[in-house]
Motif scaffolding. Structure first.
Motif, short mmCIF file in Angstrom:
data_model
loop_
_atom_site.label_atom_id
_atom_site.label_comp_id
_atom_site.label_asym_id
_atom_site.label_seq_id
_atom_site.Cartn_x
_atom_site.Cartn_y
_atom_site.Cartn_z
N SER A 248 0.80 -1.22 0.00
CA SER A 248 0.00 0.00 0.00
C SER A 248 0.84 1.28 0.00
O SER A 248 2.04 1.24 0.21
N GLU A 249 0.17 2.40 -0.21
CA GLU A 249 0.81 3.71 -0.14
C GLU A 249 0.78 4.16 1.32
O GLU A 249 -0.18 3.91 2.04
N GLU A 250 1.82 4.86 1.74
CA GLU A 250 1.88 5.33 3.13
C GLU A 250 2.30 6.79 3.15
O GLU A 250 3.32 7.17 2.57
N TYR A 251 1.48 7.62 3.80
CA TYR A 251 1.76 9.06 3.87
C TYR A 251 1.72 9.53 5.32
O TYR A 251 0.82 9.16 6.06
N HIS A 252 2.68 10.35 5.68
CA HIS A 252 2.64 11.06 6.97
C HIS A 252 2.52 12.53 6.58
O HIS A 252 3.42 13.06 5.93
N ILE A 295 4.80 3.36 -2.02
CA ILE A 295 5.50 4.60 -1.61
C ILE A 295 5.40 4.78 -0.10
O ILE A 295 4.38 4.43 0.51
N ILE A 296 6.48 5.24 0.50
CA ILE A 296 6.47 5.62 1.93
C ILE A 296 6.97 7.06 1.94
O ILE A 296 8.07 7.34 1.45
N SER A 297 6.15 7.97 2.45
CA SER A 297 6.52 9.37 2.27
C SER A 297 5.98 10.25 3.39
O SER A 297 5.13 9.83 4.19
N ALA A 298 6.49 11.47 3.43
CA ALA A 298 6.03 12.45 4.42
C ALA A 298 6.06 13.83 3.79
O ALA A 298 6.95 14.14 2.99
N ILE A 299 5.08 14.64 4.13
CA ILE A 299 5.06 16.04 3.67
C ILE A 299 4.63 16.93 4.82
O ILE A 299 3.70 16.59 5.58
N ALA A 300 5.32 18.06 4.97
CA ALA A 300 4.95 19.06 5.98
C ALA A 300 4.92 20.41 5.29
O ALA A 300 5.85 20.76 4.58
N ILE A 301 3.81 21.13 5.48
CA ILE A 301 3.74 22.49 4.92
C ILE A 301 3.33 23.47 6.00
O ILE A 301 2.79 23.07 7.04
N LYS A 302 3.62 24.75 5.75
CA LYS A 302 3.18 25.81 6.67
C LYS A 302 2.24 26.72 5.90
O LYS A 302 2.55 27.15 4.79
N GLU A 504 -0.46 0.13 7.26
CA GLU A 504 -0.72 1.42 7.92
C GLU A 504 -1.90 1.36 8.87
O GLU A 504 -2.02 2.19 9.76
N LEU A 505 -2.79 0.39 8.66
CA LEU A 505 -3.91 0.23 9.60
C LEU A 505 -3.35 0.02 11.01
O LEU A 505 -3.90 0.51 11.99
N ILE A 506 -2.23 -0.73 11.09
CA ILE A 506 -1.59 -0.98 12.38
C ILE A 506 -0.66 0.19 12.74
O ILE A 506 -0.69 0.69 13.86
N LYS A 507 0.11 0.67 11.76
CA LYS A 507 1.04 1.78 12.03
C LYS A 507 0.31 3.02 12.52
O LYS A 507 0.82 3.77 13.33
N GLU A 508 -0.90 3.24 11.98
CA GLU A 508 -1.66 4.43 12.37
C GLU A 508 -2.61 4.14 13.55
O GLU A 508 -3.53 4.91 13.82
N ASN A 509 -2.39 3.02 14.23
CA ASN A 509 -3.13 2.69 15.46
C ASN A 509 -4.63 2.58 15.28
O ASN A 509 -5.40 3.15 16.04
N HIS A 510 -5.07 1.83 14.29
CA HIS A 510 -6.50 1.59 14.11
C HIS A 510 -6.90 0.17 14.53
O HIS A 510 -8.09 -0.13 14.58
N LEU A 511 -5.92 -0.72 14.78
CA LEU A 511 -6.25 -2.14 15.02
C LEU A 511 -6.14 -2.48 16.51
O LEU A 511 -5.13 -2.16 17.16
#
Length: 617
Positions: A248-252, A295-302, A504-511
């Motif tokens: 799956s795709e993973e985004y932070h 994809i495993i990725s992260a984006i931060a904007i202001k 990500e279901l587990i990584k994002e603490n949904h399980l």
């Protein structure tokens, strides 16, 4: 019928404390007991922390000290300190705060001025201390009411602000802070603020490389297809890699330091920009899903004055960056288009590996296309008369509904357990998905199996996660199986399915795993449900005489009337968490690989209490 008079006497004006205490969900999302990462007690900590972060961003104070002991939370920064004449107002008067002066806090996190007031109103003890100009001012509150105030007095303490509070047990029932959730939150803060040090109960958290560290800390180097691509601009930071094993795709994603767990306009723009840039770079019209697969990725904007879709700020709704900047979409598209293209030109090795990955994804997709269409048609037909899923009314995507964070899907085995839960559940927020016996062991299998196996296909459809985690329908996915060897095995098979295809279901603490009582101990006056041998002993002692003891051997034995206690206010959930020391590949190999003796030992040790109890009875 008597006419009810509607006069001024009918209109009751709540003061700020009463309003927050009566409708806490409006301010902090759901309440919970600490077993979930988005439970209210963590939002309280976050609201206090956000003020310290704003001080760091302004260049005032590089360290934040946090301690949580016996549910007393203390947060101390070394910023400028609250102006001494305003200490009481800032934490107890609505619409008071430095952040209304937009020159000082242009891209601040908490702009509504509600944060610390909500913490104050929802705490039985709340104390604020501000130290500046060698003077100390202190104020103490109970449920938002000022109890005492002291100072300003002379002090040698370093300047800054310290806030201590105890969440109110009347509102947060039987709560417990879990260090794993607190540590995860703090890690995000340091990734987003390189140079900041947070010390939590003596442990230091610090990051020099921002989002690059986030991806490297959360994923093993062996699983990364190529080194992290790390790009930084004035109001934007991006980190990208692809996984060798993940489907799956993973985004932070983050806005102004806020973790937007449900994405929003910035995340959509980023996904679109990555696909467009990579197509342009290779000069090939690849499918977006093939480019982004794994994809495993992260984006931060202001963004200036961001607009979020809910009070807990989990989804960005803004389309504008603010000031002289263009829209969020144009800004991200331009940045990624230029910087990612430059990077791929300068790093041909990465570009080559990425292209091979895209072509492999394309092959797999084509192999799957026929079977996927069949599976979708099957799922559509099944959902019209799907006995497996008994749905609820409120879902995670209902951004305007304050109950959306309570949306829960119970995955149960067999008709009797499903029946008990279905009859006793809250139809607004709780759905039930029934398994037919043991699910398939999906370890080492390709995505094809998800579509070929009717049960997995329907579960994927019920959760709505095939395309993206952004569309997840339930905040909590709860495995509800019997507490015996078979139940443990079903748990492992389901966890394997999620680890393999939707980590990500587990990584994002949904399980979660539903904890159900092992015993009922009762006399004529009182009934106590016990979840362990210790609790059983305590209950026998408490009820004296010869209470009746029932051992529950399976969920089906618990009547619907009783079951509503275990999935209502007193629900006990055990989160399924990834061990940071083990990669997903290693975990799957251990649980579901060929090392049967190790796994048997693990299951037996984890069921030791169960087996002892069986012997006792």
């Amino acid at each position: 019928m008597e006419n009810t008079q509607y006069t001024e006497d009918n209109i009751r004006s709540l003061d700020w404390k009463e309003h927050i205490r009566m409708r806490p969900g409006m301010y902090i999302g759901k309440l919970g007991d600490g077993s979930s990462a988005d439970d209210g007690i963590y939002i309280l900590l976050k609201e206090v922390l956000d003020n310290c972060i704003d001080e760091f961003v302004m260049g005032a104070g590089k360290t934040i000290d946090i301690s949580i002991k016996d549910n007393v939370v203390s947060v101390r920064d070394y910023g400028r300190g609250i102006p001494l004449g305003k200490v009481v107002d800032v934490v107890s008067k609505m619409n008071t705060g430095g952040k209304y002066d937009s020159k000082a806090f242009k891209k601040s996190v908490g702009l509504n001025g509600v944060g610390t007031k909500a913490v104050n109103a929802l705490s039985t003890f709340f104390k604020v201390e501000s130290s500046r100009e060698n003077k100390l001012k202190t104020a103490e509150f109970h449920q938002g009411n000022l109890v005492s105030e002291d100072g300003p007095v002379e002090t040698t303490k370093r300047k800054g602000t310290k806030v201590s509070f105890i969440p109110d047990e009347v509102i947060f029932k039987k709560y417990k802070y879990r260090n794993e959730y607190v540590e995860r939150m703090l890690k995000y803060y340091v990734y987003l603020n390189p140079g900041l040090t947070i010390v939590f109960n003596g442990e230091k958290f610090h990051s020099d490389n921002g989002l690059k560290d986030l991806l490297e800390d959360n994923n093993s180097k062996d699983d990364m297809l190529y080194p992290v691509i790390h790009l930084k601009g004035e109001d934007i930071e991006v980190a990208i890699t692809h996984s060798k094993t993940q489907y799956s795709e993973e985004y932070h994603s983050f806005v102004n330091g806020q973790h937007t767990t449900q994405g929003g306009t910035h995340q959509s723009a980023f996904r679109e920009a990555v696909a467009r840039t990579i197509r342009d770079f290779y000069g090939k019209n690849y499918e977006a899903s093939d480019i982004r697969k794994s994809i495993i990725s992260a984006i931060a904007i202001k963004v200036m004055e961001p607009v979020f879709e809910s009070q807990t700020k989990t989804k960005l709704g803004s389309t504008d960056m603010g000031g002289d900047f263009p829209t969020v979409r144009t800004y991200i598209n331009d940045f990624v288009g230029k910087q990612l293209d430059n990077y791929l030109h300068k790093n041909p090795d990465t570009a080559e590996k990425l292209q091979r990955k895209i072509m492999q994804a394309e092959r797999e997709r084509k192999e799957l296309s026929g079977i996927r269409k069949l599976a979708k048609d099957r799922a559509k037909k099944a959902s019209l008369h799907n006995k497996k899923l008994r749905d609820c009314r409120v879902h995670l995507g209902d951004m305007k509904n304050e109950k959306r964070l309570e949306s829960t899907l119970f995955i149960t085995e067999g008709d009797s357990a499903s029946g008990s839960i279905t009859k006793s559940r809250n139809v607004n927020t709780q759905a039930v998905f029934s398994l037919r016996g043991k699910p398939l062991n999906s370890y080492g299998m390709s995505k094809k199996i998800v579509y070929e196996n009717e049960e997995f296909n329907l579960l994927q459809a019920a959760l709505n996660i095939e395309e993206s985690m952004e569309d997840l329908r339930y905040n909590n996915v709860v495995i509800a199986t019997d507490a015996d060897v078979d139940g443990m095995h079903i748990r492992l098979l389901l966890i394997t399915f999620f680890l393999q295809f939707f980590p990500e279901l587990i990584k994002e603490n949904h399980l979660y795993i539903l904890q159900t009582p092992l015993f009922r101990v009762r006399n004529k006056k009182e009934t106590i449900y016990c979840y362990s041998e210790d609790e059983r002993r305590d209950a026998i002692e408490k009820l004296t005489g010869k209470p009746e003891i029932t051992r529950f051997k399976g969920l089906g034995e618990i009547s619907p009337d009783e079951f509503q206690h275990f999935i209502g206010d007193d629900i006990r959930l055990e989160p399924v968490m990834l061990d940071k020391a083990l990669s997903i590949e290693n975990l799957l190999e251990f649980y579901m690989g060929k090392n049967t003796p190790d796994r048997q030992k693990f299951i037996i040790e984890n069921l030791k209490v169960e087996l002892d109890l069986v012997k006792d009875n």
